[in-house]
Motif scaffolding. Sequence first.
Motif, mmCIF file in Angstrom:
data_model
loop_
_atom_site.group_PDB
_atom_site.id
_atom_site.type_symbol
_atom_site.label_atom_id
_atom_site.label_comp_id
_atom_site.label_asym_id
_atom_site.label_seq_id
_atom_site.Cartn_x
_atom_site.Cartn_y
_atom_site.Cartn_z
ATOM 1 N N SER A 69 0.818 -1.224 0.000
ATOM 2 C CA SER A 69 0.000 0.000 0.000
ATOM 3 C C SER A 69 0.848 1.269 0.000
ATOM 4 O O SER A 69 0.412 2.296 -0.511
ATOM 5 N N GLY A 70 2.026 1.216 0.613
ATOM 6 C CA GLY A 70 2.839 2.423 0.723
ATOM 7 C C GLY A 70 2.371 3.363 1.821
ATOM 8 O O GLY A 70 2.892 4.459 1.983
ATOM 9 N N ARG A 71 1.418 2.927 2.615
ATOM 10 C CA ARG A 71 0.955 3.728 3.759
ATOM 11 C C ARG A 71 1.753 3.330 4.989
ATOM 12 O O ARG A 71 2.075 2.159 5.172
ATOM 13 N N GLY A 72 2.068 4.322 5.800
ATOM 14 C CA GLY A 72 2.845 4.025 6.985
ATOM 15 C C GLY A 72 2.684 5.074 8.064
ATOM 16 O O GLY A 72 1.849 5.975 7.963
ATOM 17 N N ARG A 73 3.503 4.930 9.085
ATOM 18 C CA ARG A 73 3.535 5.872 10.208
ATOM 19 C C ARG A 73 4.974 6.302 10.412
ATOM 20 O O ARG A 73 5.904 5.504 10.311
ATOM 21 N N LEU A 74 5.139 7.567 10.727
ATOM 22 C CA LEU A 74 6.461 8.127 10.974
ATOM 23 C C LEU A 74 6.990 7.604 12.306
ATOM 24 O O LEU A 74 6.343 7.763 13.342
ATOM 25 N N LEU A 99 5.607 0.524 7.905
ATOM 26 C CA LEU A 99 4.479 0.329 7.001
ATOM 27 C C LEU A 99 3.264 -0.216 7.737
ATOM 28 O O LEU A 99 3.381 -1.086 8.603
ATOM 29 N N VAL A 100 2.084 0.279 7.382
ATOM 30 C CA VAL A 100 0.838 -0.128 8.026
ATOM 31 C C VAL A 100 0.523 -1.588 7.720
ATOM 32 O O VAL A 100 0.164 -2.352 8.613
ATOM 33 N N ASP A 101 0.656 -1.985 6.440
ATOM 34 C CA ASP A 101 0.291 -3.351 6.068
ATOM 35 C C ASP A 101 1.398 -4.365 6.312
ATOM 36 O O ASP A 101 1.167 -5.571 6.215
ATOM 37 N N PRO A 124 0.638 9.791 9.979
ATOM 38 C CA PRO A 124 0.476 8.923 8.816
ATOM 39 C C PRO A 124 1.152 9.524 7.581
ATOM 40 O O PRO A 124 1.088 10.731 7.343
ATOM 41 N N VAL A 125 1.815 8.647 6.832
ATOM 42 C CA VAL A 125 2.488 9.043 5.595
ATOM 43 C C VAL A 125 2.072 8.087 4.489
ATOM 44 O O VAL A 125 1.560 6.994 4.755
ATOM 45 N N THR A 126 2.291 8.504 3.267
ATOM 46 C CA THR A 126 2.016 7.650 2.116
ATOM 47 C C THR A 126 3.131 7.803 1.104
ATOM 48 O O THR A 126 3.763 8.862 1.017
ATOM 49 N N VAL A 127 3.372 6.742 0.352
ATOM 50 C CA VAL A 127 4.458 6.758 -0.613
ATOM 51 C C VAL A 127 4.180 7.767 -1.724
ATOM 52 O O VAL A 127 3.032 8.011 -2.099
#
Length: 147
Positions: A69-74, A99-101, A124-127
């Motif tokens: 997904s490219g979603r994550g947390r700093l 990464l969240v996933d 929250p961050v995203t690629v």
Amino acid sequence: MDEMEAKAAPRGRPVPVPDETSAGFWAAAARHVFTLARCSACGEMTFPPDVTCPHCLSTEPEFRFEPASGRGRLRTWSTIHRSFLQGFETPYILADVELVDHPEVRIVARLLDCVEAELRIGLPVTVAFEQLREDVAVPAFRLETGA
């Protein structure tokens, strides 16, 4: 320009040189697809792929690149005020992202379009992708909108 694209990188910036192990990752990144490597021996995800799997220590892993997904947390960050690499305008922020996933995978990459004062652990961050050349893009991250 959509959320997955960043402005073209400054001239003179280092460009990744794919090898046999990383070629699949860089081919996907060039298409703005964020992938992780799955070890054929144990099935665990890793980044970056290497000649030895960090999970099962197989010395002959074959890695399959699968979209993430490219979603994550700093997790943390560092502001770079003096770059020792050509082509990086300072200051810039290197972020450590969980990464969240795939929380066992951490990525260190540039955090785009923000200032240190806006940051806090857990954001929250995203690629996003920085386009270095027409055929080369590298993953980076952006703060998710509304964060």
